[in-house]
Design a protein around this motif. Structure first.
Motif, mmCIF file in Angstrom:
data_model
loop_
_atom_site.group_PDB
_atom_site.id
_atom_site.type_symbol
_atom_site.label_atom_id
_atom_site.label_comp_id
_atom_site.label_asym_id
_atom_site.label_seq_id
_atom_site.Cartn_x
_atom_site.Cartn_y
_atom_site.Cartn_z
ATOM 1 N N PHE A 193 7.363 11.463 2.691
ATOM 2 C CA PHE A 193 5.983 11.686 2.270
ATOM 3 C C PHE A 193 5.803 11.474 0.765
ATOM 4 C CE2 PHE A 193 6.291 13.932 6.268
ATOM 5 C CZ PHE A 193 5.088 13.638 6.884
ATOM 6 N N THR A 194 6.580 10.580 0.200
ATOM 7 C CA THR A 194 6.532 10.337 -1.246
ATOM 8 C C THR A 194 5.176 9.822 -1.691
ATOM 9 O OG1 THR A 194 8.856 9.724 -1.077
ATOM 10 C CG2 THR A 194 7.758 9.253 -3.169
ATOM 11 N N TYR A 195 4.550 8.967 -0.887
ATOM 12 C CA TYR A 195 3.315 8.303 -1.299
ATOM 13 C C TYR A 195 2.114 8.645 -0.434
ATOM 14 C CZ TYR A 195 6.816 5.508 -3.722
ATOM 15 O OH TYR A 195 7.867 5.107 -4.516
ATOM 16 N N ILE A 196 2.292 9.503 0.562
ATOM 17 C CA ILE A 196 1.181 9.914 1.415
ATOM 18 C C ILE A 196 1.132 11.434 1.493
ATOM 19 C CG2 ILE A 196 1.238 7.803 2.798
ATOM 20 C CD1 ILE A 196 2.636 9.402 5.006
ATOM 21 N N ARG A 197 -0.023 11.957 1.895
ATOM 22 C CA ARG A 197 -0.187 13.393 2.014
ATOM 23 C C ARG A 197 0.534 13.917 3.261
ATOM 24 N NH1 ARG A 197 -6.477 13.617 2.296
ATOM 25 N NH2 ARG A 197 -6.037 11.642 3.336
ATOM 26 N N ILE A 238 0.142 3.654 -7.049
ATOM 27 C CA ILE A 238 -0.137 3.067 -5.749
ATOM 28 C C ILE A 238 -0.977 3.985 -4.868
ATOM 29 C CG2 ILE A 238 1.927 3.964 -4.585
ATOM 30 C CD1 ILE A 238 2.301 1.223 -3.318
ATOM 31 N N ASN A 239 -0.959 5.291 -5.153
ATOM 32 C CA ASN A 239 -1.693 6.237 -4.300
ATOM 33 C C ASN A 239 -2.744 7.040 -5.051
ATOM 34 O OD1 ASN A 239 0.152 7.736 -5.739
ATOM 35 N ND2 ASN A 239 0.851 8.970 -4.011
ATOM 36 N N GLU A 240 -3.261 6.480 -6.156
ATOM 37 C CA GLU A 240 -4.354 7.135 -6.873
ATOM 38 C C GLU A 240 -5.687 6.683 -6.293
ATOM 39 O OE1 GLU A 240 -6.086 7.818 -11.422
ATOM 40 O OE2 GLU A 240 -4.519 6.337 -11.054
ATOM 41 N N ASN A 273 -0.463 12.860 9.497
ATOM 42 C CA ASN A 273 0.693 12.101 9.016
ATOM 43 C C ASN A 273 2.008 12.642 9.557
ATOM 44 O OD1 ASN A 273 -0.650 10.123 7.530
ATOM 45 N ND2 ASN A 273 -0.811 11.428 5.726
ATOM 46 N N SER A 274 2.035 13.922 9.918
ATOM 47 C CA SER A 274 3.262 14.473 10.494
ATOM 48 C C SER A 274 3.579 13.829 11.843
ATOM 49 C CB SER A 274 3.142 15.991 10.657
ATOM 50 O OG SER A 274 2.192 16.320 11.667
ATOM 51 N N PHE A 275 2.552 13.257 12.475
ATOM 52 C CA PHE A 275 2.778 12.436 13.671
ATOM 53 C C PHE A 275 2.891 10.960 13.318
ATOM 54 C CE2 PHE A 275 1.022 9.453 16.720
ATOM 55 C CZ PHE A 275 1.802 9.692 17.838
ATOM 56 N N ALA A 276 1.962 10.469 12.494
ATOM 57 C CA ALA A 276 1.832 9.027 12.275
ATOM 58 C C ALA A 276 3.027 8.430 11.545
ATOM 59 C CB ALA A 276 0.541 8.730 11.509
ATOM 60 N N LEU A 277 3.561 9.120 10.540
ATOM 61 C CA LEU A 277 4.685 8.552 9.789
ATOM 62 C C LEU A 277 5.952 8.448 10.635
ATOM 63 C CD1 LEU A 277 5.853 7.402 7.196
ATOM 64 C CD2 LEU A 277 6.361 9.734 6.462
ATOM 65 N N PRO A 278 6.404 9.518 11.309
ATOM 66 C CA PRO A 278 7.588 9.360 12.168
ATOM 67 C C PRO A 278 7.401 8.309 13.261
ATOM 68 C CG PRO A 278 7.133 11.681 11.796
ATOM 69 C CD PRO A 278 5.950 10.921 11.251
ATOM 70 N N TRP A 279 6.173 8.231 13.806
ATOM 71 C CA TRP A 279 5.931 7.221 14.843
ATOM 72 C C TRP A 279 6.095 5.823 14.257
ATOM 73 C CZ3 TRP A 279 2.966 3.000 15.964
ATOM 74 C CH2 TRP A 279 2.949 2.578 17.290
ATOM 75 N N GLY A 312 0.824 -1.201 0.000
ATOM 76 C CA GLY A 312 0.000 0.000 0.000
ATOM 77 C C GLY A 312 0.859 1.252 0.000
ATOM 78 N N ASN A 313 0.224 2.400 -0.187
ATOM 79 C CA ASN A 313 1.001 3.638 -0.251
ATOM 80 C C ASN A 313 1.636 3.991 1.089
ATOM 81 O OD1 ASN A 313 -1.841 4.285 0.494
ATOM 82 N ND2 ASN A 313 -1.074 6.379 0.626
ATOM 83 N N TYR A 314 0.962 3.648 2.201
ATOM 84 C CA TYR A 314 1.573 3.928 3.508
ATOM 85 C C TYR A 314 2.725 2.965 3.773
ATOM 86 C CZ TYR A 314 1.087 7.084 7.443
ATOM 87 O OH TYR A 314 1.275 8.124 8.328
ATOM 88 N N ASP A 315 2.575 1.732 3.336
ATOM 89 C CA ASP A 315 3.681 0.770 3.439
ATOM 90 C C ASP A 315 4.893 1.297 2.683
ATOM 91 O OD1 ASP A 315 1.820 -0.925 4.713
ATOM 92 O OD2 ASP A 315 1.237 -1.825 2.796
#
Length: 232
Positions: A72-76, A126-128, A81-87, A61-64
């Motif tokens: 943030f190549t594949y997510i907004r 993957i992120n459309e 996300n500024s919290f969720a991705l680093p976590w 998936g795009n988050y994977d």
């Protein structure tokens, strides 16, 4: 041939366990996962472990992909996300990131003479986002070479016929956007080109458990609230 399609688990172990329990009772022939095992939820390693233990065919998936990529190549780039991705980057084990990196971006099968293609976003990206009435969906289905397209990413289940081709979005197991805190997935029953049935399943699960886990980990309130309301 009965196929269960699940997607967008997003680190929600409780929802995944409930869905797999329901699928097992239905005695399907195959379970296919359309990705986004991680992101948002507090159980990314446990979700990956369960998918691997069950040896489920799975796509990326795009988050994977963003966890593998580290950006943030594949997510907004949003406040959530500024919290969720680093976590997620700090939490997910190296071996699990390696597993995510090796996942394919599409799976194609021939069931009873019916060609089925599984993607996360769309066959192009993957992120459309593919919504059933979207102009991009119409264009993609016009040139689609298989018989059935099964996608996810929007977190909203949908079904539409495009002439002789079928478009299916399976919804989301772990982070629904249907206005209810319930997990959704899809079952395809394929017995030949003229006998294709698509059913959506919506399941209640103990979402208060994930709310408690997120609260204990000091997750932002908008993430916590999304599990309670079934809205982004």
């Amino acid at each position: 041939m009965k196929i269960a399609a699940i997607s967008d688990i997003h680190g929600n172990l409780y929802a995944l366990m409930k869905v797999l329990e329901d699928i097992d009772q239905k005695k399907v022939d195959l379970i296919v996962c359309l990705g986004d095992l991680v992101g948002y939820g507090p159980h990314p390693n446990e979700v990956i472990a369960l998918i691997r233990r069950r040896e489920l065919p799975c796509i990326k998936g795009n988050y994977d992909a963003s966890v593998v990529d580290g950006g943030f190549t594949y997510i907004r780039d949003t406040p959530i996300n500024s919290f969720a991705l680093p976590w997620a980057l700090s939490e997910i084990r190296v071996s699990n990131k390696y597993f995510l990196s090796g996942l394919p971006t599409t799976l194609k099968y021939n069931f009873e003479g019916v060609k089925v293609e599984f993607v996360h976003g769309s066959p192009n990206s993957i992120n459309e986002y593919l919504f059933e009435d979207g102009p991009n969906t119409k264009e993609i289905m016009k040139d689609f070479s298989s018989d059935v397209l099964v996608c996810a990413h929007t977190h909203i289940p949908s079904l539409k016929n495009f002439d002789e081709k079928i478009f299916v979005n399976v919804g989301s197991v772990g982070k629904p956007k249907i206005g209810r805190p319930n997990a959704t997935y899809c079952i395809l029953d394929i017995n030949g080109p003229n006998d294709i049935k698509v059913e959506f399943e919506e399941l209640e699960y103990e979402y208060k458990k994930i709310v408690k886990d997120c609260t204990m980990l000091n997750f932002p309130g908008n993430i916590v609230k999304s599990y309670e309301t079934g809205q982004e």
